[in-house]
Design an enzyme around this catalytic site. Sequence first.
Site, PDB file in Angstrom:
ATOM      1  CB  ILE A 155      -0.964  -0.004   1.212  1.00  0.00           C
ATOM      2  CG1 ILE A 155      -1.957  -1.166   1.085  1.00  0.00           C
ATOM      3  CG2 ILE A 155      -1.700   1.320   1.328  1.00  0.00           C
ATOM      4  CD1 ILE A 155      -2.794  -1.426   2.315  1.00  0.00           C
ATOM      5  CB  THR A 232      -5.505   4.531   5.291  1.00  0.00           C
ATOM      6  OG1 THR A 232      -4.210   4.410   4.684  1.00  0.00           O
ATOM      7  CG2 THR A 232      -6.138   5.835   4.888  1.00  0.00           C
ATOM      8  NE  ARG A 234      -5.544  -3.476  11.209  1.00  0.00           N
ATOM      9  CZ  ARG A 234      -5.957  -3.533   9.943  1.00  0.00           C
ATOM     10  NH1 ARG A 234      -6.238  -2.402   9.292  1.00  0.00           N
ATOM     11  NH2 ARG A 234      -6.119  -4.686   9.337  1.00  0.00           N
ATOM     12  CG  ASP A 258     -10.369   4.238   6.302  1.00  0.00           C
ATOM     13  OD1 ASP A 258     -11.552   4.634   6.195  1.00  0.00           O
ATOM     14  OD2 ASP A 258     -10.010   3.087   5.972  1.00  0.00           O
ATOM     15  CD  GLU A 263     -11.148   0.437  13.165  1.00  0.00           C
ATOM     16  OE1 GLU A 263     -10.517   1.434  12.796  1.00  0.00           O
ATOM     17  OE2 GLU A 263     -11.324  -0.564  12.445  1.00  0.00           O
ATOM     18  CG  HIS A 295     -11.341  -0.083   8.662  1.00  0.00           C
ATOM     19  ND1 HIS A 295     -10.647  -0.456   9.781  1.00  0.00           N
ATOM     20  CD2 HIS A 295     -10.682  -0.653   7.624  1.00  0.00           C
ATOM     21  CE1 HIS A 295      -9.621  -1.217   9.434  1.00  0.00           C
ATOM     22  NE2 HIS A 295      -9.626  -1.347   8.132  1.00  0.00           N
ATOM     23  CB  ALA A 297      -8.865   2.749   3.000  1.00  0.00           C
TER      24      ALA A 297
END
Length: 334
Positions: A155, A232, A234, A258, A263, A295, A297
């Site tokens: 990524i 984006t 953790r 994100d 979360e 979350h 992405a």
Amino acid sequence: MKIAFFSTQPYDRLFFERENAAGKFAYQFYETHLGPHIVRAVEGVDVVCVFVNDKVNREVISVLAQKGVRLIALRCAGFNNVDLAAAKEYGIAVCRVPAYSPEAVAEHTVAMLLTLNRKTHKAYNRVREQNFSLNGLLGFNLHGRTVGVVGTGKIGKAFCRIMRGFGCRLLAFDLYHDDELVKEGLHYVSLDELYREADILSLHCPLTEDNRHLLNKASLEQMKDGVIVLNTSRGALIDTVAVIDALKSRKLGGLAIDVYEQEEKVFFRDLSDTVIKDDTLQRLMSFPNVLITAHQAFFTDEALGQIARTTLANVEKGLQQQVREDDPAFRFSR
Ligand code: NAI
């Protein structure tokens, strides 16, 4: 081959059913996350399939082992929510989807950066209200800015390449160096230098026991005034309380996330009629220069199709014990 899916949403069912047209697998779908509260209900399945916020701890794993579960299949890239040592001890194999669409996550990161910087989310609402004023919408050029990337795996690499297209200077920190990125002009530097130099800092490393709260009071203090932070990866890579202080003091110029430390209590649900008790999240949401997505992405058609295909291929390989030693999808097989 029977699979119990946890934390499922309608789109999970759609993509997994689409990939099982021949009926090779029998499915049970649960909306709830997997955890101690539900694990005793697991019955007659070979595999549990879980996502980012399922809690697959030692207690859960011991019950899964008693119930004859042979494989924990993550339909995500990170292993951080599974007690791998316990799984190994109980003889349960663990697999994941190492790469489904790095571009999906990289592109969302860039979308968040552009939104935060050029304030298109605010402009959209303004124009719909017939407010055509530009006051408060000022951004800056990305061209010529220094982008610092932590983690240049799949990524991070895709993100670097997009940012290079914008004409940014690229610095990175990773335990391993990617020669292709170096040839393309990226420089690997120490974390300290990365913090000092970056106008925009983006996190793309996995969460491990060693890098929890990588961004904390001390690291934030090293950064440039007005730095933009993107996460984006953790949530727990960031100490949220320290970040709130840095936003209040204007040390941080903006934050786009994100993912969020807590979360699992809120993301992937419609809580619009609920009083959210997480004051830290509420404080974060109150800043005009903070952009939060839940979350999403990974959430593209290509990625969901690939997740379903790879997960089912992993299940077949895992149950038939045909896993190669070096298979990146398996942390270990039985
Ligand atoms: P990857 O395994 O291809 O790359 C991770 C890179 O981070 C590797 O180059 C590794 O050497 C490096 N790294 C490991 N520990 C590090 C540390 N302490 N400091 C600096 N670098 C370190 O993984 P990939 O596919 O690029 O995914 C990265 C992360 O993105 C995943 O671990 C996951 O947490 C997150 N992710 C988020 C998604 C979302 O929807 N928001 C979807 C998919 C992944």
